[in-house]
Design a protein around this motif. Structure first.
Motif, PDB file in Angstrom:
ATOM      1  N   PRO A   1      91.252  28.277  22.764  1.00 35.18           N
ATOM      2  CA  PRO A   1      91.946  27.283  23.760  1.00 35.18           C
ATOM      3  C   PRO A   1      90.837  27.156  25.107  1.00 35.18           C
ATOM      4  O   PRO A   1      90.818  25.864  25.618  1.00 35.18           O
ATOM      5  CB  PRO A   1      93.243  27.807  24.408  1.00 35.18           C
ATOM      6  CG  PRO A   1      93.728  28.510  23.215  1.00 35.18           C
ATOM      7  CD  PRO A   1      92.466  29.272  22.672  1.00 35.18           C
TER       8      PRO A   1
ATOM      9  N   VAL B   1      87.975  24.999  23.921  1.00 36.38           N
ATOM     10  CA  VAL B   1      88.489  23.768  24.021  1.00 36.38           C
ATOM     11  C   VAL B   1      88.473  22.995  25.290  1.00 36.38           C
ATOM     12  O   VAL B   1      88.128  22.029  25.659  1.00 36.38           O
ATOM     13  CB  VAL B   1      89.632  23.487  23.260  1.00 36.38           C
ATOM     14  CG1 VAL B   1      90.369  21.978  23.056  1.00 36.38           C
ATOM     15  CG2 VAL B   1      89.651  23.871  21.802  1.00 36.38           C
TER      16      VAL B   1
ATOM     17  N   ALA C   1      84.966  22.386  26.316  1.00 40.66           N
ATOM     18  CA  ALA C   1      84.482  21.236  25.780  1.00 40.66           C
ATOM     19  C   ALA C   1      84.854  20.040  26.460  1.00 40.66           C
ATOM     20  O   ALA C   1      84.051  18.909  26.345  1.00 40.66           O
ATOM     21  CB  ALA C   1      84.960  21.017  24.186  1.00 40.66           C
ATOM     22  N   HIS C   2      85.961  19.914  27.027  1.00 41.92           N
ATOM     23  CA  HIS C   2      86.474  18.698  27.656  1.00 41.92           C
ATOM     24  C   HIS C   2      86.008  18.446  29.053  1.00 41.92           C
ATOM     25  O   HIS C   2      86.350  17.499  29.724  1.00 41.92           O
ATOM     26  CB  HIS C   2      88.121  18.510  27.443  1.00 41.92           C
ATOM     27  CG  HIS C   2      88.653  18.009  26.083  1.00 41.92           C
ATOM     28  ND1 HIS C   2      88.759  16.592  25.955  1.00 41.92           N
ATOM     29  CD2 HIS C   2      88.854  18.532  25.069  1.00 41.92           C
ATOM     30  CE1 HIS C   2      89.256  16.440  24.655  1.00 41.92           C
ATOM     31  NE2 HIS C   2      89.454  17.683  24.100  1.00 41.92           N
TER      32      HIS C   2
ATOM     33  N   ILE D   1      81.214  23.539  22.143  1.00 37.49           N
ATOM     34  CA  ILE D   1      81.769  23.039  20.909  1.00 37.49           C
ATOM     35  C   ILE D   1      81.230  23.550  19.354  1.00 37.49           C
ATOM     36  O   ILE D   1      81.744  23.989  18.698  1.00 37.49           O
ATOM     37  CB  ILE D   1      81.522  21.242  20.794  1.00 37.49           C
ATOM     38  CG1 ILE D   1      82.200  20.904  22.049  1.00 37.49           C
ATOM     39  CG2 ILE D   1      81.816  20.619  19.652  1.00 37.49           C
ATOM     40  CD1 ILE D   1      81.688  19.482  22.198  1.00 37.49           C
TER      41      ILE D   1
ATOM     42  N   ILE E   1      82.789  26.849  18.881  1.00 38.38           N
ATOM     43  CA  ILE E   1      83.900  26.469  18.112  1.00 38.38           C
ATOM     44  C   ILE E   1      83.808  26.216  16.661  1.00 38.38           C
ATOM     45  O   ILE E   1      84.465  26.613  15.802  1.00 38.38           O
ATOM     46  CB  ILE E   1      84.856  25.164  18.612  1.00 38.38           C
ATOM     47  CG1 ILE E   1      85.340  25.392  20.176  1.00 38.38           C
ATOM     48  CG2 ILE E   1      86.237  24.812  17.628  1.00 38.38           C
ATOM     49  CD1 ILE E   1      85.877  24.201  20.952  1.00 38.38           C
TER      50      ILE E   1
ATOM     51  N   TRP F   1      94.081  27.250  15.435  1.00 42.69           N
ATOM     52  CA  TRP F   1      93.191  25.945  15.005  1.00 42.69           C
ATOM     53  C   TRP F   1      93.990  24.710  15.025  1.00 42.69           C
ATOM     54  O   TRP F   1      93.347  23.657  15.259  1.00 42.69           O
ATOM     55  CB  TRP F   1      92.570  26.549  13.836  1.00 42.69           C
ATOM     56  CG  TRP F   1      91.690  25.655  13.022  1.00 42.69           C
ATOM     57  CD1 TRP F   1      92.308  24.911  11.812  1.00 42.69           C
ATOM     58  CD2 TRP F   1      90.610  24.781  13.424  1.00 42.69           C
ATOM     59  NE1 TRP F   1      90.976  23.975  11.594  1.00 42.69           N
ATOM     60  CE2 TRP F   1      90.255  23.990  12.457  1.00 42.69           C
ATOM     61  CE3 TRP F   1      89.747  24.972  14.718  1.00 42.69           C
ATOM     62  CZ2 TRP F   1      88.937  23.263  12.520  1.00 42.69           C
ATOM     63  CZ3 TRP F   1      88.594  24.223  14.797  1.00 42.69           C
ATOM     64  CH2 TRP F   1      88.188  23.423  13.579  1.00 42.69           C
TER      65      TRP F   1
ATOM     66  N   ALA G   1      94.392  23.334  18.131  1.00 47.05           N
ATOM     67  CA  ALA G   1      93.063  22.821  18.883  1.00 47.05           C
ATOM     68  C   ALA G   1      92.648  21.519  18.466  1.00 47.05           C
ATOM     69  O   ALA G   1      91.975  20.759  18.997  1.00 47.05           O
ATOM     70  CB  ALA G   1      92.076  23.845  18.765  1.00 47.05           C
TER      71      ALA G   1
ATOM     72  N   ARG H   1      92.956  18.108  20.260  1.00 51.44           N
ATOM     73  CA  ARG H   1      91.999  18.055  21.444  1.00 51.44           C
ATOM     74  C   ARG H   1      90.361  17.698  20.816  1.00 51.44           C
ATOM     75  O   ARG H   1      89.882  17.119  21.631  1.00 51.44           O
ATOM     76  CB  ARG H   1      92.109  19.243  22.264  1.00 51.44           C
ATOM     77  CG  ARG H   1      93.386  19.372  22.924  1.00 51.44           C
ATOM     78  CD  ARG H   1      93.363  18.571  24.121  1.00 51.44           C
ATOM     79  NE  ARG H   1      92.854  19.437  25.223  1.00 51.44           N
ATOM     80  CZ  ARG H   1      92.370  18.677  26.346  1.00 51.44           C
ATOM     81  NH1 ARG H   1      92.525  17.481  26.438  1.00 51.44           N
ATOM     82  NH2 ARG H   1      91.695  19.466  27.193  1.00 51.44           N
ATOM     83  N   LEU H   2      90.277  18.355  19.742  1.00 50.51           N
ATOM     84  CA  LEU H   2      88.821  18.299  19.389  1.00 50.51           C
ATOM     85  C   LEU H   2      88.780  16.795  18.719  1.00 50.51           C
ATOM     86  O   LEU H   2      87.588  16.304  18.785  1.00 50.51           O
ATOM     87  CB  LEU H   2      88.551  19.097  17.994  1.00 50.51           C
ATOM     88  CG  LEU H   2      88.440  20.686  18.263  1.00 50.51           C
ATOM     89  CD1 LEU H   2      88.298  21.548  17.163  1.00 50.51           C
ATOM     90  CD2 LEU H   2      87.354  20.978  19.192  1.00 50.51           C
TER      91      LEU H   2
ATOM     92  N   ALA I   1      80.951  17.343  18.285  1.00 49.42           N
ATOM     93  CA  ALA I   1      82.442  17.415  17.877  1.00 49.42           C
ATOM     94  C   ALA I   1      82.536  16.988  16.459  1.00 49.42           C
ATOM     95  O   ALA I   1      83.553  17.876  16.008  1.00 49.42           O
ATOM     96  CB  ALA I   1      83.117  16.448  18.712  1.00 49.42           C
TER      97      ALA I   1
END
Length: 649
Positions: A64, A67, A70-71, A82, A85, A108, A111, A114-115, A130
């Motif tokens: 998390p 993630v 990543a955002h 990313i 991940i 997973w 997540a 959000r991916l 991504a």
């Protein structure tokens, strides 16, 4: 960094979790430091992912945070987060379930939405990145494939579009469910796309997921694209530097995998490219194809030989190295290789190596000249593929009489220990053919090079040499006695008693002494029962080695049949890899007709197109060895070495 990690870090029992280096109690500090320190982020990646293989308990609570990063536009390593991940997701997909922590699937699944949101991120680098973790979501294809397809139609970034195609192919390959028709139509339509990179990606995607089987158009598209295309977009696809050509060609060959004809055609096309980088990498591809299969040699080796006259010295060097690896198959290009010996050293040395392996008479004189060349060291090589002069000398044992004067002069004049060692190793390799160097060898007794001098004297196999070695061998009282020292004393004195006592005392490690026991033969017969007990503990080639030693020790036909049977089983289960295995196969010659149990697995080694062992020289040596065994077993007539074979070392 604009996000507060405290809620995600503070409520996790890190002390009870594990990463690849032990307790995860250090992960909170690493997470906090990674927000601003790339080195800390690298350490976090190493501890949580390492080199894959399994998902440990620290990975689910770290996911998390990755993630979140990543955002976060304020996080400097968004694309790296990313990729992190993606590394974990790929490991979870490939690893055996027992090596994937039970908490990972839930983490997973949580997540994944959000991916998917990252596909709409304003930053194209993030959108490209991504696609990689999403391509690992084989258990969620119903959500991921439609999202990739929808985004592909809207995407303006070419690199991102390519990555969506490849991610979709990965998902189709790995899913056990029915393939969505709209996705199949999408990938199939790419063959008509006006963008050459997308046509190429579509062909590779189709080959990767099995769409269209081994359609030759996949190879045609790859050959056409790779020969002339502007590959700049692939720098963005992979975020790599200058070596994109090599990576792209490696990647293409990986997709084509065991398509022998396709990979042969691809290499042949690219060898004619006008671009030097493409030709360089095509030579590597051609070498890999010829090392894996036998039949492409007739197509590709002439094209490789043409590169000996390439304006680019890299091409000439690679071509010479490949011809050197081809053994006697390179004989038709002897004249060109002789010309290449006048080239710069990086080209001349592998060309000379090729001539040595061909058996060209001119090679002997050229090597003799190098022996006397000022400043030419024995270990000098042309890059990673070039031969050392000492290795060339070992290959030229049949010409020892012509080369020995130069070796003796070089040995006498050398003041460098490493050179003295190399020359003494050459003389030991030549054995009785080096007897005229007796005086030079004995001059090194009592020096730092004594160990190698003793081995060279023993290899001369003369009474005079044994007498010269005796005082130093007897004086070397290792405590405890080493196997090497005990073997030396046996070979010098002819008395095996001390060696047998040593081997008997090292009973648990008799497997490691199998080669010595085979050399002792009947003299070690009293240890036969101990060796026979050890055979129950081993399988494969280790068992073959023990059974051969037992056969040499006892001469019992039952032990001989057991040796042949063990070899048959080892070939059937483990294959033949490297000269260790080839030597083991060659030992079957001593059995004569008792080798019959192995005949059924030996014959196919001669007829298969896939090389049973690595590389052309080893494969040629294997074929020659197998023919000798079959002849000894009465299964075929003795035959001459095949035209592509290399001389024995």
């Amino acid at each position: 960094m604009s996000q507060d990690l405290s809620p995600m870090v503070d409520n996790v029992p890190w002390v009870s979790l594990q990463h690849h280096y032990g307790s995860a109690e250090d992960i909170p500090a690493l997470l906090l430091a990674s927000a601003t320190d790339p080195d800390a982020f690298g350490e976090l990646h190493n501890k949580v992912y390492h080199q894959g293989g399994g998902i440990l308990s620290a990975a689910p609570p770290v996911l998390p945070v990755l993630v979140l990063w990543a955002h976060d536009p304020g996080f400097a390593l968004r694309d790296a987060a990313i990729r992190f991940i993606g590394d974990l997701a790929q490991t979870a997909r490939k690893a055996d379930p027992e090596y994937v922590n039970a908490a990972w699937p839930t983490a997973w699944q949580e997540a994944l939405p959000r991916l998917l949101d990252l596909l709409s991120d304003p930053d194209p680098v993030v959108r490209r990145a991504a696609a990689s973790p999403l391509g690992q979501a084989a258990d969620q294809v119903a959500h991921v494939l439609p999202a990739l397809l929808a985004r592909w139609h809207e995407e303006l970034d070419e690199a991102a579009r390519l990555k969506y195609v490849l991610a979709a192919a990965q998902l189709l390959r790995d899913t056990s469910g029915e393939w969505p028709v709209e996705v199949i139509d999408w990938l199939s339509s790419l063959r008509e796309n006006e963008n050459p990179a997308l046509r190429f990606a579509g062909a590779m995607a189709a080959r990767h997921c099995g769409l269209g089987g081994r359609d030759p158009r996949h190879v045609d598209e790859a050959a056409s694209y790779l020969s002339t295309a502007d590959l700049a977009v692939w720098h963005d696809v992979w975020s790599v530097g200058r070596r994109v050509v090599g990576r792209l060609l490696w990647w293409t060959n990986d997709f084509l995998d065991d398509d022998r004809d396709g990979r042969t055609r691809l290499a042949a096309t690219l060898l004619g490219s006008a671009d030097a980088d493409r030709r360089t990498n095509a030579l590597t591809t051609a070498a890999a194809v010829m090392e894996r299969w036998r039949s492409p040699v007739t197509t590709l080796l002439p094209l490789v030989a043409n590169r000996l006259s390439d304006p680019d010295s890299r091409q000439r060097r690679s071509a010479a190295s490949i011809l050197a690896s081809a053994g006697r198959a390179a004989a038709p290009w002897t004249a060109q290789l002789l010309d290449a010996c006048e080239d710069e050293p990086a080209v001349a040395l592998p060309a000379l190596q090729a001539l040595v392996k061909i058996g060209a008479p001119e090679a002997v004189g050229l090597v003799a000249d190098l022996l006397d060349a000022p400043g030419h060291t024995l270990s000098r090589s042309a890059g990673c593929n070039g031969p050392s002069l000492s290795n060339l000398l070992k290959l030229l044992r049949p010409a020892a009489a012509q080369l020995l004067p130069g070796v003796r002069r070089r040995l006498t004049s050398s003041s460098m220990l490493v050179e003295q060692r190399d020359l003494l190793l050459v003389l030991a390799n030549w054995g009785p053919d080096a007897r005229d160097a007796f005086a030079e060898i004995t001059s090194f007794i009592g020096t730092e090079a004594e160990d190698w001098a003793l081995d060279a004297l023993i290899a001369l196999d003369s009474e005079e040499a044994r007498e010269a070695a005796l005082p130093a061998v007897v004086a070397a009282k290792d405590v405890p006695v080493s196997t090497r020292a005990a073997v030396r004393r046996w070979k010098v004195t002819g008395e095996p008693g001390e060696l047998l006592v040593h081997l008997q005392a090292d009973d648990p490690n008799l497997r490691q002494h199998a080669e010595v026991l085979a050399q002792l033969g009947p003299a070690a017969a009293r240890l036969a029962d101990r060796v026979r007990d050890r055979t129950a503990l081993h399988r494969g080639w280790a068992l073959v080695e023990l059974q051969y030693a037992l056969w040499r020790m006892t001469g019992d036909p039952e032990d001989g049949l057991s040796f042949a049977t063990a070899t048959r089983l080892a070939i059937s289960s483990d294959g033949v890899f490297g000269r260790y295995c080839i030597r083991a196969v060659g030992n079957l010659v001593s059995l004569g007709t008792l080798a019959a149990p192995a005949v059924s697995v030996l014959r196919p080694l001669l007829t298969t197109d896939v090389r049973p062992t690595r590389g052309i020289p080893d494969d040629d040596l294997l074929c020659e060895t197998v023919r000798e065994v079959l002849a000894a077993a009465g299964s075929v007539s003795p035959c001459h070495r095949s035209p592509s074979s290399t001389p024995p070392n």
